[in-house]
Design an enzyme around this catalytic site. Structure first.
Site, PDB file in Angstrom:
ATOM      1  N   HIS A   9       0.857  -1.208   0.000  1.00 20.77           N
ATOM      2  CA  HIS A   9       0.000   0.000   0.000  1.00 20.77           C
ATOM      3  C   HIS A   9       0.879   1.239   0.000  1.00 20.77           C
ATOM      4  O   HIS A   9       2.091   1.147   0.147  1.00 20.77           O
ATOM      5  CB  HIS A   9      -0.994  -0.021   1.161  1.00 20.77           C
ATOM      6  CG  HIS A   9      -0.379   0.099   2.530  1.00 20.77           C
ATOM      7  ND1 HIS A   9       0.411  -0.894   3.077  1.00 20.77           N
ATOM      8  CD2 HIS A   9      -0.438   1.076   3.469  1.00 20.77           C
ATOM      9  CE1 HIS A   9       0.792  -0.522   4.288  1.00 20.77           C
ATOM     10  NE2 HIS A   9       0.304   0.673   4.545  1.00 20.77           N
ATOM     11  N   HIS A  66      -7.412  -0.437   5.773  1.00 21.14           N
ATOM     12  CA  HIS A  66      -6.325   0.412   6.297  1.00 21.14           C
ATOM     13  C   HIS A  66      -6.099   1.556   5.299  1.00 21.14           C
ATOM     14  O   HIS A  66      -6.090   2.726   5.666  1.00 21.14           O
ATOM     15  CB  HIS A  66      -5.074  -0.436   6.471  1.00 21.14           C
ATOM     16  CG  HIS A  66      -3.847   0.320   6.885  1.00 21.14           C
ATOM     17  ND1 HIS A  66      -3.709   0.897   8.127  1.00 21.14           N
ATOM     18  CD2 HIS A  66      -2.704   0.596   6.210  1.00 21.14           C
ATOM     19  CE1 HIS A  66      -2.533   1.498   8.195  1.00 21.14           C
ATOM     20  NE2 HIS A  66      -1.900   1.331   7.045  1.00 21.14           N
ATOM     21  N   ASP A  99      -0.067  -3.794   6.432  1.00 23.56           N
ATOM     22  CA  ASP A  99      -0.689  -3.248   7.644  1.00 23.56           C
ATOM     23  C   ASP A  99      -2.151  -3.656   7.766  1.00 23.56           C
ATOM     24  O   ASP A  99      -2.957  -2.921   8.339  1.00 23.56           O
ATOM     25  CB  ASP A  99      -0.616  -1.711   7.637  1.00 23.56           C
ATOM     26  CG  ASP A  99       0.796  -1.201   7.849  1.00 23.56           C
ATOM     27  OD1 ASP A  99       1.693  -2.010   8.137  1.00 23.56           O
ATOM     28  OD2 ASP A  99       1.001   0.027   7.724  1.00 23.56           O
ATOM     29  N   ASP A 145       6.118   4.709   4.878  1.00 25.79           N
ATOM     30  CA  ASP A 145       6.990   3.753   5.581  1.00 25.79           C
ATOM     31  C   ASP A 145       6.990   2.376   4.895  1.00 25.79           C
ATOM     32  O   ASP A 145       7.656   1.447   5.355  1.00 25.79           O
ATOM     33  CB  ASP A 145       6.633   3.639   7.075  1.00 25.79           C
ATOM     34  CG  ASP A 145       5.230   3.111   7.320  1.00 25.79           C
ATOM     35  OD1 ASP A 145       4.300   3.493   6.578  1.00 25.79           O
ATOM     36  OD2 ASP A 145       5.059   2.295   8.250  1.00 25.79           O
ATOM     37  N   HIS A 146       6.269   2.264   3.789  1.00 22.75           N
ATOM     38  CA  HIS A 146       6.261   1.032   2.989  1.00 22.75           C
ATOM     39  C   HIS A 146       6.825   1.258   1.576  1.00 22.75           C
ATOM     40  O   HIS A 146       7.117   0.303   0.872  1.00 22.75           O
ATOM     41  CB  HIS A 146       4.840   0.466   2.874  1.00 22.75           C
ATOM     42  CG  HIS A 146       4.277   0.083   4.208  1.00 22.75           C
ATOM     43  ND1 HIS A 146       4.089  -1.224   4.591  1.00 22.75           N
ATOM     44  CD2 HIS A 146       3.909   0.840   5.271  1.00 22.75           C
ATOM     45  CE1 HIS A 146       3.606  -1.256   5.835  1.00 22.75           C
ATOM     46  NE2 HIS A 146       3.489  -0.012   6.257  1.00 22.75           N
ATOM     47  N   HIS A 150       1.520   3.925   1.878  1.00 25.86           N
ATOM     48  CA  HIS A 150       2.110   4.696   2.984  1.00 25.86           C
ATOM     49  C   HIS A 150       3.640   4.781   2.861  1.00 25.86           C
ATOM     50  O   HIS A 150       4.294   3.810   2.487  1.00 25.86           O
ATOM     51  CB  HIS A 150       1.714   4.073   4.327  1.00 25.86           C
ATOM     52  CG  HIS A 150       0.303   4.400   4.736  1.00 25.86           C
ATOM     53  ND1 HIS A 150      -0.411   3.661   5.641  1.00 25.86           N
ATOM     54  CD2 HIS A 150      -0.522   5.411   4.330  1.00 25.86           C
ATOM     55  CE1 HIS A 150      -1.621   4.199   5.791  1.00 25.86           C
ATOM     56  NE2 HIS A 150      -1.712   5.249   4.998  1.00 25.86           N
ATOM     57  N   HIS A 154       4.855  -4.743  10.833  1.00 19.86           N
ATOM     58  CA  HIS A 154       5.259  -4.043  12.064  1.00 19.86           C
ATOM     59  C   HIS A 154       5.383  -5.003  13.235  1.00 19.86           C
ATOM     60  O   HIS A 154       4.671  -6.006  13.314  1.00 19.86           O
ATOM     61  CB  HIS A 154       4.224  -2.962  12.442  1.00 19.86           C
ATOM     62  CG  HIS A 154       4.225  -1.769  11.553  1.00 19.86           C
ATOM     63  ND1 HIS A 154       5.081  -0.706  11.727  1.00 19.86           N
ATOM     64  CD2 HIS A 154       3.463  -1.468  10.484  1.00 19.86           C
ATOM     65  CE1 HIS A 154       4.846   0.208  10.793  1.00 19.86           C
ATOM     66  NE2 HIS A 154       3.865  -0.231  10.017  1.00 19.86           N
TER      67      HIS A 154
END
Ligand SMILES: [Zn+2]
Length: 267
Positions: A54, A111, A140, A58-59, A56, A178
Site C-alpha cells: 500500500h 487500512h 498493515d 513507511d512502505h 504509505h 510491524h
C-alpha cells in the site's frame, strides 16, 4: 531452490521482509532503501523484485532509490499513485518471483483503499523448506494479535478483508509489516480476559522480545485463537464488549469488529 525469509528492521518497528534463494532477493514494502542495500551487500544478493502492499511512505519510501540502484521490477497496487510501480496488480492476479515462487494477490482494503496482500501457496514445483507452508505478506492489514487502523476505508471493508485472510489455510505463515505484537496482546487480554491462549501467547512473545527476536511470522491458526479482530463471532467476546458499554446487547459480528477497533483506537 531453497528459500529463506528474513525481517530487515527499519525505522522504529517496521519489518521489510526479504525472501531470497541465495542469489536473488525479493523485498516487501521497502520504506527505506539503506537497510535493504546493507542486507543485500551482507548476503551478496541481487535484487530482482520489489513488492508493495500500500501507498504509505513507511512502505514505499525506498522504492525509487532501489529501482535506481538495482535492475529490479516493482509490483504493487493499481492506480498510478505510487511512483515506480511498473506492474499494477488486482484481485487474484498471479506473479512468479525467484523463478518459481507463485504469489496470488488479494485485495484487502480498509487500512488504505489500495491495500493488497501477497499469498504464496506451496506448489509441486517449489518443494523446499521455506515454501512448504503457505506464506502471506499482508502489510498493515492483519497484525499479530491485531489489525491495522482504518485510515481510508470503513469498518465493514476492513472486517471483510480480515475475514478473507482468516479463511486462508490455518498453517499459513503471516509476515506483517510491524512489530506491534506485545501492544496488541495487551489489548487482546483486555478484550477477552478469559482467553487462556492469549495469556499463554503473552508469555511466549514477551520471551522472544526479551531475546531481541521478532515475534513474526505468526500463523492463521494462532491468530484465530488469540486475535480478537478475527474472533468477532465468539459470543463471550461480544458479551464482554456489551457489558462494558462498547456495544449494544444485540449485535452482529461486524458490529463487534467496529466496536473493538474503536476501543483499540482509544486506549
Ligand atoms: Zn500503512
Amino acid at each position: 531452490m531453497t528459500l529463506s525469509v528474513y525481517p530487515i528492521p527499519a525505522f522504529n518497528d517496521n519489518y521489510i521482509w526479504a525472501i531470497h534463494d541465495g542469489t536473488q532477493c525479493v523485498v516487501v514494502d521497502p520504506g527505506d532503501a539503506a537497510p535493504v542495500r546493507d542486507f543485500l551487500q551482507q548476503h551478496s544478493l541481487g535484487l530482482s523484485t520489489i513488492l508493495i502492499t500500500h501507498h504509505h511512505p513507511d512502505h514505499t519510501g525506498g522504492l525509487k532509490a532501489l529501482l535506481t540502484d538495482y535492475d529490479a521490477e516493482a509490483f504493487g497496487p493499481q492506480g498510478d499513485h505510487i511512483a515506480g510501480i511498473q506492474h499494477p496488480l488486482g484481485e487474484n492476479d498471479e506473479i512468479v518471483v525467484l523463478g518459481s515462487l507463485r504469489m496470488r494477490v488479494l485485495e484487502v482494503p480498509g487500512h488504505t483503499l489500495d491495500h493488497i496482500a501477497f499469498y504464496a501457496a506451496p506448489t509441486p514445483t517449489t518443494p523446499d523448506a521455506a515454501t512448504a507452508q503457505p506464506m502471506l505478506f499482508c502489510g498493515d492489514t492483519l497484525f499479530a494479535a491485531g489489525c491495522g487502523r482504518i485510515f481510508e476505508g470503513n469498518a465493514e471493508m476492513m472486517y471483510q478483508s480480515l475475514q478473507k485472510l482468516a479463511r486462508l489455510p490455518k498453517d499459513t505463515l503471516i509476515y506483517c509489516a510491524h512489530e506491534y505484537t506485545l501492544n496488541n496482546l495487551r489489548f487482546a487480554a483486555m478484550a477477552e480476559p478469559g482467553n487462556n491462549a492469549i495469556t499463554e501467547r503473552v508469555k511466549n512473545e514477551s520471551a522472544k522480545r526479551q531475546r531481541d527476536e521478532p515475534t513474526l511470522p505468526s500463523n492463521i491458526d494462532l491468530e484465530l485463537r488469540t486475535n480478537p479482530f478475527l474472533r468477532c463471532h465468539i459470543e463471550s467476546l461480544g458479551n464482554h464488549l456489551a457489558a462494558n458499554n462498547k456495544l449494544s446487547v444485540s449485535h452482529s459480528d461486524q458490529q463487534v469488529f467496529a466496536a473493538l477497533r474503536n476501543w483499540k483506537d482509544s486506549v
